[in-house]
Scaffold this motif. Structure first.
Motif, PDB file in Angstrom:
ATOM      1  N   SER A   1      32.423  22.189  70.022  1.00 31.53           N
ATOM      2  CA  SER A   1      31.658  23.024  68.794  1.00 31.53           C
ATOM      3  C   SER A   1      31.593  24.519  69.228  1.00 31.53           C
ATOM      4  O   SER A   1      31.566  25.331  68.274  1.00 31.53           O
ATOM      5  CB  SER A   1      30.443  22.228  68.290  1.00 31.53           C
ATOM      6  N   ALA A   2      31.321  24.571  70.485  1.00 33.36           N
ATOM      7  CA  ALA A   2      31.311  25.989  70.969  1.00 33.36           C
ATOM      8  C   ALA A   2      32.704  26.771  71.038  1.00 33.36           C
ATOM      9  O   ALA A   2      32.700  27.896  71.465  1.00 33.36           O
ATOM     10  CB  ALA A   2      30.529  26.289  72.181  1.00 33.36           C
ATOM     11  N   GLY A   3      33.740  25.894  70.957  1.00 34.91           N
ATOM     12  CA  GLY A   3      35.212  26.636  71.166  1.00 34.91           C
ATOM     13  C   GLY A   3      35.509  26.373  72.558  1.00 34.91           C
ATOM     14  O   GLY A   3      36.737  26.946  72.949  1.00 34.91           O
ATOM     15  N   GLU A   4      34.828  25.759  73.474  1.00 32.63           N
ATOM     16  CA  GLU A   4      35.035  25.714  74.738  1.00 32.63           C
ATOM     17  C   GLU A   4      36.177  24.632  75.029  1.00 32.63           C
ATOM     18  O   GLU A   4      36.151  23.686  74.338  1.00 32.63           O
ATOM     19  CB  GLU A   4      34.008  25.123  75.587  1.00 32.63           C
ATOM     20  N   ARG A   5      37.213  24.516  75.847  1.00 33.31           N
ATOM     21  CA  ARG A   5      38.190  23.913  76.024  1.00 33.31           C
ATOM     22  C   ARG A   5      37.674  22.286  76.654  1.00 33.31           C
ATOM     23  O   ARG A   5      37.005  22.657  77.900  1.00 33.31           O
ATOM     24  CB  ARG A   5      39.388  24.426  76.993  1.00 33.31           C
TER      25      ARG A   5
ATOM     26  N   TYR B   1      39.612  20.688  67.152  1.00 30.89           N
ATOM     27  CA  TYR B   1      38.265  20.279  67.141  1.00 30.89           C
ATOM     28  C   TYR B   1      37.976  19.008  66.441  1.00 30.89           C
ATOM     29  O   TYR B   1      38.466  18.809  65.280  1.00 30.89           O
ATOM     30  CB  TYR B   1      37.387  21.279  66.457  1.00 30.89           C
ATOM     31  N   ASN B   2      37.567  18.034  67.133  1.00 33.92           N
ATOM     32  CA  ASN B   2      37.236  16.693  66.505  1.00 33.92           C
ATOM     33  C   ASN B   2      35.887  16.506  65.880  1.00 33.92           C
ATOM     34  O   ASN B   2      34.964  16.947  66.808  1.00 33.92           O
ATOM     35  CB  ASN B   2      37.613  15.404  67.390  1.00 33.92           C
ATOM     36  N   VAL B   3      35.519  15.930  64.745  1.00 28.38           N
ATOM     37  CA  VAL B   3      34.505  15.104  64.657  1.00 28.38           C
ATOM     38  C   VAL B   3      34.787  13.681  64.417  1.00 28.38           C
ATOM     39  O   VAL B   3      35.839  13.489  63.976  1.00 28.38           O
ATOM     40  CB  VAL B   3      33.583  15.661  63.406  1.00 28.38           C
ATOM     41  N   PRO B   4      33.972  12.807  63.977  1.00 26.82           N
ATOM     42  CA  PRO B   4      34.529  11.331  63.987  1.00 26.82           C
ATOM     43  C   PRO B   4      35.410  11.278  62.789  1.00 26.82           C
ATOM     44  O   PRO B   4      34.960  11.594  61.767  1.00 26.82           O
ATOM     45  CB  PRO B   4      33.367  10.684  63.863  1.00 26.82           C
ATOM     46  N   GLY B   5      36.513  10.822  63.284  1.00 27.44           N
ATOM     47  CA  GLY B   5      37.577  10.473  62.213  1.00 27.44           C
ATOM     48  C   GLY B   5      38.393  11.769  61.615  1.00 27.44           C
ATOM     49  O   GLY B   5      39.134  11.336  60.496  1.00 27.44           O
ATOM     50  N   ARG B   6      38.057  12.861  62.140  1.00 27.54           N
ATOM     51  CA  ARG B   6      38.223  14.037  61.292  1.00 27.54           C
ATOM     52  C   ARG B   6      38.943  14.979  62.534  1.00 27.54           C
ATOM     53  O   ARG B   6      38.246  15.153  63.654  1.00 27.54           O
ATOM     54  CB  ARG B   6      37.608  14.759  60.475  1.00 27.54           C
TER      55      ARG B   6
ATOM     56  N   GLN C   1      44.553  17.357  45.486  1.00 23.94           N
ATOM     57  CA  GLN C   1      44.791  17.342  47.087  1.00 23.94           C
ATOM     58  C   GLN C   1      43.610  18.160  47.652  1.00 23.94           C
ATOM     59  O   GLN C   1      43.083  17.791  48.821  1.00 23.94           O
ATOM     60  CB  GLN C   1      46.147  17.826  47.438  1.00 23.94           C
ATOM     61  N   LYS C   2      43.487  19.331  47.279  1.00 21.08           N
ATOM     62  CA  LYS C   2      42.528  20.303  47.705  1.00 21.08           C
ATOM     63  C   LYS C   2      41.005  19.371  47.837  1.00 21.08           C
ATOM     64  O   LYS C   2      40.148  19.424  48.608  1.00 21.08           O
ATOM     65  CB  LYS C   2      42.224  21.412  47.107  1.00 21.08           C
ATOM     66  N   ARG C   3      40.681  18.859  46.630  1.00 18.07           N
ATOM     67  CA  ARG C   3      39.429  18.029  46.438  1.00 18.07           C
ATOM     68  C   ARG C   3      39.374  16.912  47.557  1.00 18.07           C
ATOM     69  O   ARG C   3      38.318  16.494  48.023  1.00 18.07           O
ATOM     70  CB  ARG C   3      39.397  17.333  45.048  1.00 18.07           C
ATOM     71  N   ILE C   4      40.491  16.182  47.729  1.00 16.70           N
ATOM     72  CA  ILE C   4      40.624  15.032  48.562  1.00 16.70           C
ATOM     73  C   ILE C   4      40.123  15.740  49.962  1.00 16.70           C
ATOM     74  O   ILE C   4      39.288  14.963  50.752  1.00 16.70           O
ATOM     75  CB  ILE C   4      41.726  14.259  48.727  1.00 16.70           C
ATOM     76  N   LEU C   5      40.596  16.846  50.328  1.00 13.21           N
ATOM     77  CA  LEU C   5      40.591  17.328  51.626  1.00 13.21           C
ATOM     78  C   LEU C   5      38.929  17.576  51.869  1.00 13.21           C
ATOM     79  O   LEU C   5      38.150  17.617  52.932  1.00 13.21           O
ATOM     80  CB  LEU C   5      41.520  18.564  51.814  1.00 13.21           C
TER      81      LEU C   5
ATOM     82  N   GLY D   1      29.964  17.899  54.409  1.00 15.32           N
ATOM     83  CA  GLY D   1      28.586  17.725  55.330  1.00 15.32           C
ATOM     84  C   GLY D   1      29.146  18.351  56.559  1.00 15.32           C
ATOM     85  O   GLY D   1      28.239  18.297  57.570  1.00 15.32           O
ATOM     86  N   HIS D   2      30.406  18.611  57.033  1.00 13.39           N
ATOM     87  CA  HIS D   2      30.641  18.827  58.273  1.00 13.39           C
ATOM     88  C   HIS D   2      30.671  20.410  58.462  1.00 13.39           C
ATOM     89  O   HIS D   2      31.617  20.946  57.815  1.00 13.39           O
ATOM     90  CB  HIS D   2      32.058  18.241  58.639  1.00 13.39           C
ATOM     91  N   ARG D   3      29.890  21.039  59.386  1.00 12.27           N
ATOM     92  CA  ARG D   3      29.781  22.513  59.313  1.00 12.27           C
ATOM     93  C   ARG D   3      29.833  23.020  60.783  1.00 12.27           C
ATOM     94  O   ARG D   3      29.707  24.092  60.731  1.00 12.27           O
ATOM     95  CB  ARG D   3      28.485  22.934  58.724  1.00 12.27           C
ATOM     96  N   SER D   4      30.233  22.057  61.917  1.00 10.77           N
ATOM     97  CA  SER D   4      30.322  22.569  63.033  1.00 10.77           C
ATOM     98  C   SER D   4      31.613  23.452  63.303  1.00 10.77           C
ATOM     99  O   SER D   4      32.421  23.388  62.370  1.00 10.77           O
ATOM    100  CB  SER D   4      30.025  21.498  64.033  1.00 10.77           C
ATOM    101  N   TRP D   5      31.883  23.967  64.292  1.00  7.81           N
ATOM    102  CA  TRP D   5      32.777  24.776  64.732  1.00  7.81           C
ATOM    103  C   TRP D   5      33.104  25.854  63.734  1.00  7.81           C
ATOM    104  O   TRP D   5      32.358  26.473  63.113  1.00  7.81           O
ATOM    105  CB  TRP D   5      33.913  23.886  65.411  1.00  7.81           C
ATOM    106  N   ARG D   6      34.316  25.657  63.303  1.00  8.28           N
ATOM    107  CA  ARG D   6      34.925  26.735  62.372  1.00  8.28           C
ATOM    108  C   ARG D   6      35.348  26.022  61.069  1.00  8.28           C
ATOM    109  O   ARG D   6      36.104  26.385  60.254  1.00  8.28           O
ATOM    110  CB  ARG D   6      36.057  27.395  62.920  1.00  8.28           C
ATOM    111  N   ILE D   7      34.770  24.733  60.968  1.00  6.15           N
ATOM    112  CA  ILE D   7      35.300  23.934  59.738  1.00  6.15           C
ATOM    113  C   ILE D   7      35.099  24.701  58.512  1.00  6.15           C
ATOM    114  O   ILE D   7      35.573  24.557  57.505  1.00  6.15           O
ATOM    115  CB  ILE D   7      34.462  22.596  59.791  1.00  6.15           C
ATOM    116  N   PRO D   8      33.774  25.179  58.165  1.00  6.88           N
ATOM    117  CA  PRO D   8      33.575  25.694  56.612  1.00  6.88           C
ATOM    118  C   PRO D   8      34.525  26.881  56.470  1.00  6.88           C
ATOM    119  O   PRO D   8      35.163  26.892  55.327  1.00  6.88           O
ATOM    120  CB  PRO D   8      32.163  26.461  56.995  1.00  6.88           C
TER     121      PRO D   8
END
Ligand SMILES: Cc1cc2nc3c(=O)[nH]c(=O)nc-3n(C[C@H](O)[C@H](O)[C@H](O)COP(=O)(O)OP(=O)(O)OC[C@H]3O[C@@H](n4cnc5c(N)ncnc54)[C@H](O)[C@@H]3O)c2cc1C
Length: 372
Positions: A77-81, A197-202, A234-238, A244-251
């Motif tokens: 989540s900090a962008g570190e490899r 970057y992963n969060v569970p299932g995404r 399609q955008k709504r589904i995505l 609720g996922h706001r870590s890393w650069r997701i938003p």
């Protein structure tokens, strides 16, 4: 033969080259207003490399080679490899060629012989297979035509397949995931490392190539009923999938998806048909045997499929039924092998829990440490 090809994607353009250079008169109808150039880099692997060599295009294609996968890392989540992509598991060999989808589309389109022409902004509305009289086709534009053979190369949601073989649901196997791709106009244009970057299932990622950058998303999901041409749906589904996922650069990446009028969105689903031809109609590429993006083999399949179809028509001396049966017999093992790889692709890219993400990263680090 007068041959109609539906779709000017990889399969359709490859068919037009392979059939046109063997003396057939080929019309390609593409419902887009121009060539559809979007897409992450795709791969040409295995016998598809010999296929493009046989088309005289290998050197041109190699000139467009990119190394996006080599430059891609899983990050925290900090962008570190935290782990590299397992290229040895993903690739067939070091000869595999990764290139931008748009470059491959352009190389193929530039190689069309005089015997092949593309008509944009049109599509097949109805067809009647009249046996020895050929196939009578009515287009959405109101035009009509008669052809000796119709090739459905119109992708995962093939209209030709729908008209001749029946509704998509009968042949679709959903793999429990979706894929989306959005332009990232504000991103630095330098060629740099790519991050996943992963969060569970995404997963969300930033890929840079060709002087631009895209946001890539994959997520596990049961099938969500929607019209595959409805961009808002399609955008709504995505957006719902990442709610609720706001870590890393997701938003920020979701904002880019929200703003992109050309978002590409696809289900990880495969097409399984008992036969790819009926009368004078035949399917090539995703239309007949989509392996899903997770397999990394859809483009290679489209290329070998076009080659086998053209070679067998050439050999058959006018017996199209025998040619289509032999095309299918040659291509089946390739399609089966590609389709069998998709589940492992999903499990690698989309671990379902935090523990599974950590275990995958640890395994990839260990494998990388052991590699020569
Ligand atoms: C815009 C786009 C972006 C893509 N991005 C990726 C990606 O990032 N990663 C990945 O793994 N795969 C991607 N793919 C899919 C990938 O190109 C294919 O899986 C693979 O190359 C097999 O090619 P195909 O020609 O069978 O299908 P496609 O490449 O999907 O080509 C099908 C063509 O048929 C056209 N078409 C569809 N319906 C009709 C109709 N009714 N009448 C006429 N024409 C029609 C489409 O516009 C398209 O040009 C993308 C496909 C497209 C169209």
């Amino acid at each position: 033969m007068h041959i109609l090809v539906s779709g000017a994607g990889i399969a359709g353009l490859a068919c037009a080259i392979q059939l046109g250079t063997r003396g057939h008169d080929v019309t390609v109808v593409e419902y887009g207003r121009g060539l559809r150039l979007r897409g992450t880099p795709i791969d040409i692997r295995g016998d598809a490399i010999a296929t493009v060599d046989g088309m005289g295009l290998l050197a041109r294609i190699r000139r467009h080679r990119v190394d996006m996968s080599e430059r891609t890392w899983f990050v925290d989540s900090a962008g570190e490899r935290v782990a590299p992509l397992p290229l040895a598991q993903i690739n067939d060999s070091a000869d595999d060629i990764e290139l931008l989808r748009e470059d491959l589309v352009r190389v193929l389109a530039d190689a069309l012989p005089d015997t092949a022409a593309i008509r944009f902004g049109d599509s097949i509305a109805a067809l009647i297979d009249g046996g020895a009289d050929g196939v009578e086709v009515r287009f959405a534009s109101g035009r009509t035509g008669r052809y000796d053979l119709v090739v459905g190369a119109d992708g995962q949601h093939s209209a030709v397949r729908g008209l001749v073989f029946g509704p998509e649901e009968e042949y679709t196997r959903h793999l429990g995931a979706y894929f989306a791709l959005a332009d990232l106009p504000g991103e630095a244009r330098a060629e740099g490392a790519n991050a996943v970057y992963n969060v569970p299932g995404r997963m969300a990622g930033v890929f840079r190539y060709g002087g631009g950058a895209v946001a890539v998303f994959q997520f596990r999901s049961d099938p969500v009923d929607h019209d595959h041409r409805d961009l808002d749906a399609q955008k709504r589904i995505l957006l719902d999938a990442f709610a609720g996922h706001r870590s890393w650069r997701i938003p920020e990446l979701l904002d880019a998806a929200r703003a992109d009028p050309g978002l590409y969105f696809a289900a990880a689903s495969q097409i399984h048909l008992p036969s790819w031809h009926r009368g004078r109609v035949v399917l090539v590429g995703d239309a007949g045997y989509c392996p899903a993006f997770l397999s990394g083999r859809g483009t290679s399949l489209a290329l070998t499929g076009a080659r086998f179809l053209a070679e067998e028509l050439h050999r058959s001396g006018g017996d199209h039924a025998a040619a289509l049966a032999r095309y299918e017999a040659r291509q089946r093992p390739y399609a089966a092998s590609a389709q069998s790889r998709a589940d492992s692709g999903r499990d690698r890219m989309l671990p379902p829990t935090w523990a599974a993400i950590a275990a995958r990263n640890a395994a990839l680090r260990a494998a990388a440490a052991k590699a020569p």
